[in-house]
Scaffold this motif. Structure first.
Motif, PDB file in Angstrom:
ATOM      1  N   VAL A   1       0.544  -1.121   0.251  1.00  0.00           N
ATOM      2  CA  VAL A   1      -0.050   0.019  -0.398  1.00  0.00           C
ATOM      3  C   VAL A   1       0.910   1.425   0.332  1.00  0.00           C
ATOM      4  N   LEU A   2       1.859   1.178   1.043  1.00  0.00           N
ATOM      5  CA  LEU A   2       2.560   2.260   0.890  1.00  0.00           C
ATOM      6  C   LEU A   2       3.773   2.778  -0.133  1.00  0.00           C
ATOM      7  N   ALA A   3       4.186   1.609  -1.261  1.00  0.00           N
ATOM      8  CA  ALA A   3       5.014   1.760  -2.754  1.00  0.00           C
ATOM      9  C   ALA A   3       3.946   2.819  -3.334  1.00  0.00           C
ATOM     10  N   GLY A   4       2.366   2.097  -3.310  1.00  0.00           N
ATOM     11  CA  GLY A   4       1.799   2.208  -4.257  1.00  0.00           C
ATOM     12  C   GLY A   4       1.559   3.631  -4.277  1.00  0.00           C
ATOM     13  N   ARG A   5       1.116   4.607  -2.860  1.00  0.00           N
ATOM     14  CA  ARG A   5       0.742   5.771  -2.778  1.00  0.00           C
ATOM     15  C   ARG A   5       1.879   6.267  -3.221  1.00  0.00           C
ATOM     16  N   CYS A   6       3.371   5.735  -3.094  1.00  0.00           N
ATOM     17  CA  CYS A   6       4.537   6.534  -3.723  1.00  0.00           C
ATOM     18  C   CYS A   6       4.161   6.785  -5.047  1.00  0.00           C
ATOM     19  N   PHE A   7       4.608   5.461  -5.655  1.00  0.00           N
ATOM     20  CA  PHE A   7       4.372   5.475  -7.252  1.00  0.00           C
ATOM     21  C   PHE A   7       3.355   6.514  -7.573  1.00  0.00           C
ATOM     22  N   GLU A   8       2.160   6.214  -6.965  1.00  0.00           N
ATOM     23  CA  GLU A   8       1.095   7.359  -7.819  1.00  0.00           C
ATOM     24  C   GLU A   8       1.483   8.418  -8.074  1.00  0.00           C
ATOM     25  N   MET A   9       2.657   9.223  -7.342  1.00  0.00           N
ATOM     26  CA  MET A   9       3.264  10.885  -7.657  1.00  0.00           C
ATOM     27  C   MET A   9       3.861  10.525  -8.754  1.00  0.00           C
ATOM     28  N   PRO A  10       3.967  11.123  -8.580  1.00  0.00           N
ATOM     29  CA  PRO A  10       5.404  12.177 -10.704  1.00  0.00           C
ATOM     30  C   PRO A  10       6.367  11.438  -9.903  1.00  0.00           C
ATOM     31  N   ALA A  11       7.206  12.557  -8.890  1.00  0.00           N
ATOM     32  CA  ALA A  11       8.867  12.263  -8.525  1.00  0.00           C
ATOM     33  C   ALA A  11       8.677  10.847  -8.538  1.00  0.00           C
ATOM     34  N   PHE A  12       8.264   9.864  -8.422  1.00  0.00           N
ATOM     35  CA  PHE A  12       8.651   8.379  -7.693  1.00  0.00           C
ATOM     36  C   PHE A  12       8.602   8.045  -9.283  1.00  0.00           C
ATOM     37  N   ALA A  13       7.101   8.155 -10.000  1.00  0.00           N
ATOM     38  CA  ALA A  13       6.566   7.039 -11.364  1.00  0.00           C
ATOM     39  C   ALA A  13       7.701   7.795 -11.855  1.00  0.00           C
ATOM     40  N   THR A  14       8.230   8.462 -12.184  1.00  0.00           N
ATOM     41  CA  THR A  14       9.271   8.569 -13.380  1.00  0.00           C
ATOM     42  C   THR A  14      11.167   8.570 -13.171  1.00  0.00           C
ATOM     43  N   SER A  15      11.142   8.360 -11.346  1.00  0.00           N
ATOM     44  CA  SER A  15      12.101   8.153 -10.954  1.00  0.00           C
ATOM     45  C   SER A  15      12.402   6.450 -11.114  1.00  0.00           C
ATOM     46  N   HIS A  16      11.210   5.969 -11.228  1.00  0.00           N
ATOM     47  CA  HIS A  16      11.461   4.644 -11.249  1.00  0.00           C
ATOM     48  C   HIS A  16      12.414   3.639 -12.940  1.00  0.00           C
ATOM     49  N   PRO A  17      13.300   2.873 -12.108  1.00  0.00           N
ATOM     50  CA  PRO A  17      14.449   2.044 -13.253  1.00  0.00           C
ATOM     51  C   PRO A  17      13.607   1.744 -14.221  1.00  0.00           C
ATOM     52  N   PHE A  18      12.297   1.676 -14.354  1.00  0.00           N
ATOM     53  CA  PHE A  18      11.941   1.238 -15.726  1.00  0.00           C
ATOM     54  C   PHE A  18      11.231   1.982 -17.265  1.00  0.00           C
ATOM     55  N   GLU A  19      11.454   3.603 -15.962  1.00  0.00           N
ATOM     56  CA  GLU A  19      11.168   4.698 -17.034  1.00  0.00           C
ATOM     57  C   GLU A  19      12.105   5.511 -17.639  1.00  0.00           C
TER      58      GLU A  19
END
Lengths: 219, 219
Positions: free
Chosen positions: A190-208
């Motif tokens: 749940v915590l990671a899901g909340r993080c990756f909803e935020m652009p700062a996390f989502a656009t930092s993801h290795p696969f991006e």
């Protein structure tokens, strides 16, 4: 001169720094060092980073090494938003959570360690993956136990994401690399899901990252 | 209620906390948890530390985990003498140095990792020792390269010992466990020598702890 970061798309420590910079809205240039092919050991990068690891953070010619030291430095030079709380006990809890992956879970699954398992013990790809799953599961289990004691609200320490969330999200990315499900770790999921909803996390993801897209393109 | 530390004589992370408390002149009670026999996994200690590692620092009923987080907390609650410099760039350098062993070199040689090498790869005592020597040498070499760039004066960051010196001294204790000579690492050897001339370091050395003396007594 601004900010440069020597990093690598797959590096979890580089991911942490990327998220921190984006949460603070600081522009930066990421210079890729391919730690899978051993580029970090070449003389050019060895002169940049005496430990021959990523990331290296450079701000107006000043170098900082190690993701946690870099994020602490960012909080010192650009305190808004804070990634490490001001309250003394909360600071300590945030750093404790961060170090559980930085100092215990993650160091065991880096490329240099995987390579050395093959060299020292003749470990094959399957055995190395099992090794990674073992330690990554240990890290997830620790986080799950701690988040169960103090429920995320909605982030690990309160209303806004910080160093602890960045580190837990990085641990979850490692789990994704190893195709480990998070069913046994619902609070972490749940915590990671909340993080990756935020652009700062989502656009930092290795696969991006551009490097991942190049590496996974058809040859 | 004062300060309690759950630790173990042989634990390098416990050593770091012991030195920090002694440099600050803070009295504490150390409660031994035998991580070689697996006491950290028993329910009593698992309730104290969700990660099931040492050290756990308890101050007036408040727990802090992870040696670096504990030392940062000590600097927050009892800033004299400072173990982490006040200057922003110097703080970053001190933390960078600290994390090279905390996050990279030391996690690879802990008992849980040595045990898992035996379980996962059938590694025997000789192979596990070679593994430890490999990673401990890597850590010493990193420190030597960095200390050569900026000579200790007389400690890593200046006139007084701090977090970086504590961490480098801990790396040297690991080398002692593995009977690794320091001839190839003269700057590290000189720095560690200066540290262990100080009572706070000397009396914190694992071989000076009651648990070591008990473990090595004739049976």
């Amino acid at each position: 001169m601004g900010i440069q970061v020597y990093g690598f798309w797959r590096s979890i420590a580089s991911f942490r720094v990327r998220v921190a910079l984006k949460l603070k809205g600081l522009p930066f240039e990421e210079i890729p060092i391919d730690i899978l092919s051993g580029e970090q050991f070449e003389p050019g990068y060895a002169a940049v980073n005496a430990e021959r690891v990523v990331p290296t953070f450079i701000h107006d010619g000043h170098s900082v090494y190690q993701s946690l030291a870099i994020i602490e430095y960012l909080d010192d030079i650009h305190p808004t938003p804070r990634l490490i709380p001001e309250d003394v006990k909360e600071r300590a809890y945030a750093r404790s959570l961060a170090l559980m992956t930085i100092a215990d879970a993650h160091p065991l699954v880096t490329p240099r360690v995987r390579n050395h398992l093959a060299e020292a013990f003749g470990a094959d790809a399957k055995a190395i993956e099992a090794w990674g799953r073992h330690w990554t599961t240990e890290g997830l289990a620790t986080y799950e136990r701690l988040l169960a004691r103090r429920a995320p609200a909605p982030f690990a320490l309160g209303a806004e994401p910080g160093i602890a969330d960045i580190c837990i999200a990085g641990q979850v990315v490692t789990a994704q690399y190893l195709k480990l499900g998070l069913d046994a770790f619902p609070a972490v999921a749940v915590l990671a899901g909340r993080c990756f909803e935020m652009p700062a996390f989502a656009t930092s993801h290795p696969f991006e990252q551009p490097g991942f897209k190049t590496a996974s393109a058809p040859h």
